[in-house]
Design an enzyme around this catalytic site. Structure first.
Site, mmCIF file in Angstrom:
data_model
loop_
_atom_site.group_PDB
_atom_site.id
_atom_site.type_symbol
_atom_site.label_atom_id
_atom_site.label_comp_id
_atom_site.label_asym_id
_atom_site.label_seq_id
_atom_site.Cartn_x
_atom_site.Cartn_y
_atom_site.Cartn_z
ATOM 1 N N TYR A 4 14.445 24.579 -0.353
ATOM 2 C CA TYR A 4 14.419 23.121 -0.499
ATOM 3 C C TYR A 4 13.118 22.495 0.003
ATOM 4 O O TYR A 4 13.116 21.384 0.513
ATOM 5 C CB TYR A 4 15.642 22.487 0.200
ATOM 6 C CG TYR A 4 16.947 23.055 -0.310
ATOM 7 C CD1 TYR A 4 17.357 22.823 -1.623
ATOM 8 C CD2 TYR A 4 17.755 23.849 0.498
ATOM 9 C CE1 TYR A 4 18.533 23.368 -2.110
ATOM 10 C CE2 TYR A 4 18.941 24.402 0.010
ATOM 11 C CZ TYR A 4 19.318 24.146 -1.289
ATOM 12 O OH TYR A 4 20.480 24.688 -1.767
ATOM 13 N N GLU A 18 27.622 31.802 -3.820
ATOM 14 C CA GLU A 18 26.388 31.193 -4.328
ATOM 15 C C GLU A 18 25.414 30.823 -3.215
ATOM 16 O O GLU A 18 25.102 29.643 -3.026
ATOM 17 C CB GLU A 18 26.722 29.913 -5.095
ATOM 18 C CG GLU A 18 27.732 30.088 -6.191
ATOM 19 C CD GLU A 18 28.121 28.755 -6.821
ATOM 20 O OE1 GLU A 18 28.204 28.718 -8.052
ATOM 21 O OE2 GLU A 18 28.339 27.768 -6.093
ATOM 22 N N PRO A 19 24.889 31.783 -2.486
ATOM 23 C CA PRO A 19 23.942 31.433 -1.425
ATOM 24 C C PRO A 19 22.603 30.990 -1.999
ATOM 25 O O PRO A 19 22.084 31.593 -2.936
ATOM 26 C CB PRO A 19 23.777 32.759 -0.670
ATOM 27 C CG PRO A 19 24.072 33.820 -1.686
ATOM 28 C CD PRO A 19 25.111 33.235 -2.599
ATOM 29 N N GLY A 20 22.060 29.921 -1.459
ATOM 30 C CA GLY A 20 20.728 29.448 -1.859
ATOM 31 C C GLY A 20 19.815 29.466 -0.646
ATOM 32 O O GLY A 20 18.973 30.347 -0.484
ATOM 33 N N ARG A 21 20.059 28.511 0.251
ATOM 34 C CA ARG A 21 19.249 28.378 1.465
ATOM 35 C C ARG A 21 19.107 29.702 2.227
ATOM 36 O O ARG A 21 18.023 30.078 2.652
ATOM 37 C CB ARG A 21 19.905 27.339 2.381
ATOM 38 C CG ARG A 21 19.123 27.009 3.639
ATOM 39 C CD ARG A 21 19.976 26.193 4.621
ATOM 40 N NE ARG A 21 20.632 25.070 3.981
ATOM 41 C CZ ARG A 21 20.067 23.883 3.777
ATOM 42 N NH1 ARG A 21 18.847 23.655 4.193
ATOM 43 N NH2 ARG A 21 20.735 22.913 3.177
ATOM 44 N N CYS A 41 0.602 8.081 2.335
ATOM 45 C CA CYS A 41 0.585 6.678 2.752
ATOM 46 C C CYS A 41 2.006 6.180 2.917
ATOM 47 O O CYS A 41 2.540 5.464 2.057
ATOM 48 C CB CYS A 41 -0.166 5.845 1.736
ATOM 49 S SG CYS A 41 -1.840 6.414 1.564
ATOM 50 N N GLU A 42 2.623 6.575 4.017
ATOM 51 C CA GLU A 42 4.039 6.324 4.237
ATOM 52 C C GLU A 42 4.299 6.673 5.702
ATOM 53 O O GLU A 42 4.072 7.810 6.101
ATOM 54 C CB GLU A 42 4.800 7.289 3.304
ATOM 55 C CG GLU A 42 6.272 7.117 3.194
ATOM 56 C CD GLU A 42 6.668 5.899 2.381
ATOM 57 O OE1 GLU A 42 6.037 5.601 1.352
ATOM 58 O OE2 GLU A 42 7.615 5.241 2.804
ATOM 59 N N ARG A 64 12.097 17.224 3.893
ATOM 60 C CA ARG A 64 13.382 17.316 4.581
ATOM 61 C C ARG A 64 13.440 16.521 5.879
ATOM 62 O O ARG A 64 14.483 16.021 6.252
ATOM 63 C CB ARG A 64 13.790 18.785 4.788
ATOM 64 C CG ARG A 64 14.094 19.473 3.445
ATOM 65 C CD ARG A 64 14.709 20.852 3.605
ATOM 66 N NE ARG A 64 16.033 20.801 4.209
ATOM 67 C CZ ARG A 64 16.303 21.125 5.457
ATOM 68 N NH1 ARG A 64 15.352 21.549 6.268
ATOM 69 N NH2 ARG A 64 17.530 21.036 5.910
ATOM 70 N N GLY A 119 26.297 27.704 0.985
ATOM 71 C CA GLY A 119 26.330 26.859 2.170
ATOM 72 C C GLY A 119 26.146 27.578 3.495
ATOM 73 O O GLY A 119 26.298 26.972 4.555
#
Ligand SMILES: *Cc1c(COP(=O)(O)O)cnc(C)c1O
Length: 434
Positions: A391, A291-294, A362-363, A331, A249
């Protein structure tokens, strides 16, 4: 000059990453393109490993949360930097196995691991299963019994700290789909239940209080709550939990407004709190996991796009359309996440206009960023969106049958593919005729 240390500007005024000219990368590999700076990732891994050495006598293991970006090269890089690995699905386990990652250094998360995934984890001898609920606990015990194994488990605890924003609150966390709540007694009941089962061995407790957190306090508070719980378990049951997993986090810089704390400072504060609580509860200092991810991959990555069109809506805004979008970066559509956008060929120029970067899907919600300051955007320009390493690829989709972009890794002015661009044949590979 930029939010990310790996970026620079060369004599042509072009943005560079890892010593590579981004316009050359766009030409050689095509766009949209993810680019990852190897040194940034390695240095971040090293700083985590070293912070545990410095502040915790090396009695811990940082694990890369591979959901941030899972592919063989990244998993291998984490291994080569002596990190453990977090996985959340059979697919991430399979990726790790294909990358020859040591299974004993893997922990398996998730609030609804399927029976097939649990069997797979046991067959591959994955180091630890982080149990999320009682149903899973019973199921895991049953499968382990069938396979004549005793599985090491951890339990996901809701420590009652919610830190998803810049501040943190001590309530409301019961309302989460993940884990066992402390304050209702649910967590203690689950611990006692696990102690009755003969094919699971509860050695660890786990918590993960949020993501993109910039404060140290919530991490310290969570560590204290968890240590008190380990003490309470020891007093009530006699069972000693010897490992504590404090989750990930850690915040990163997406824009100039983000101010992450150096990782070392987290570890210094958390170590102190854990040691103090161990003494207070008269229990040994636990082995710790983070547990670092980002923060491992986020700032190391950028995405390059080619501008296809420019639409000026008087008194409203200017749209520039790029050749990717929510398919490679969802994101903004999901959370209105802020990003820094750079006109890669004019990286030496100050922003002189605001443009809304739109994708090609198309959004209407398919935007990368609204009203981003950039230098004079023209059709054909290469735009770089910064801090897209986490991510983005891992959340990519084939909406509108857009192939997923390639990923190149750069280092010392050299670039190499680590994930190939999907082809149209890849898109129809699983389709069957009527
Ligand atoms: C997502 C997640 C992480 C990684 O979070 P980051 O914000 O990317 O560091 C770590 N642990 C668990 C259990 C997670 O769900």
């Amino acid at each position: 000059m930029f939010v990310n240390d790996c970026l620079n500007v060369n004599e042509k005024g072009h943005l560079t990453i890892g010593g590579c000219d981004t316009l050359e990368l766009a030409k050689e590999f095509g766009t949209p393109l993810y680019v990852m700076d190897e040194d940034t990732i390695r240095n971040t891994c090293k700083s985590y490993v070293n912070s545990i050495k410095t502040h915790y006598d090396g009695k811990g293991l940082p694990m890369y949360a591979s959901k941030a970006l899972s592919c063989k090269a990244l998993v291998q890089l984490a291994d080569s930097e002596n990190m453990g690995l977090d996985v959340v699905s059979g697919g991430e386990i399979y990726t790790a196995m294909k990358a020859n990652f040591p299974p004993e250094k893997i922990q398996f998360h998730g609030n609804n691991k399927t029976e097939a995934e649990l069997r797979m984890a046991l067959d591959y001898n994955i180091g630890k299963i982080i149990v999320d609920n009682l149903y899973e606990l019973e199921l895991l015990n049953k499968i382990a019994n069938e396979k004549n194994k005793v599985v090491k488990i951890s339990m996901r605890i809701k420590p009652g700290i919610d830190a998803h924003t810049h501040n943190f609150i001590m309530t409301g966390q019961i309302d989460s789909k993940f884990g066992f709540a402390l304050e209702t007694g649910e967590a203690m009941a689950a611990v006692k239940e696990s102690l009755k089962l003969s094919n699971v061995d509860l050695t660890e407790l786990h918590c993960h209080i949020g993501s993109q957190i910039f404060d140290i306090d919530p991490f310290v508070k969570a560590a204290e709550v968890m240590m008190d719980f380990i003490g309470q378990i020891k007093r009530e049951t006699g069972h000693l939990v010897t490992e504590l997993n404090l989750g990930g986090g850690y915040g990163i810089k997406y824009t100039e407004n983000d101010n992450p704390v150096p990782y070392d400072n987290y570890m210094a504060a958390v170590s102190k709190a854990v040691k103090a609580k161990a003494a207070e509860n008269d229990i040994p200092v636990p082995f710790i996991y983070m547990e670092p991810g980002r923060s491992v991959v986020g700032e190391a990555g950028i995405t390059l796009y080619t501008v296809g069109g420019r639409k000026e809506i008087p008194n409203i805004r200017t749209y520039v359309s790029v050749d990717g979008g929510m398919t490679d970066n969802i994101r903004y559509a999901l959370y209105e996440s802020e990003y820094t956008v750079v006109n890669a060929g004019k990286a030496d120029q100050e922003p002189n206009e605001k443009v809304t970067v739109a994708g090609k899907c198309c959004e209407s919600g398919d935007l990368i960023q609204k009203d981003a300051p950039v230098a004079d955007v023209q059709v054909g320009d290469t735009l770089a969106v910064l801090s897209t390493g986490a991510y983005n690829y891992s959340m990519a989709s084939n909406y509108n049958r857009n192939p997923r972009p390639a990923i190149v890794m750069v280092k010392d002015g050299k670039a190499r593919l680590i994930v190939k661009r999907e082809s149209y044949d890849d898109l129809v590979a699983n389709d069957l005729d009527l």
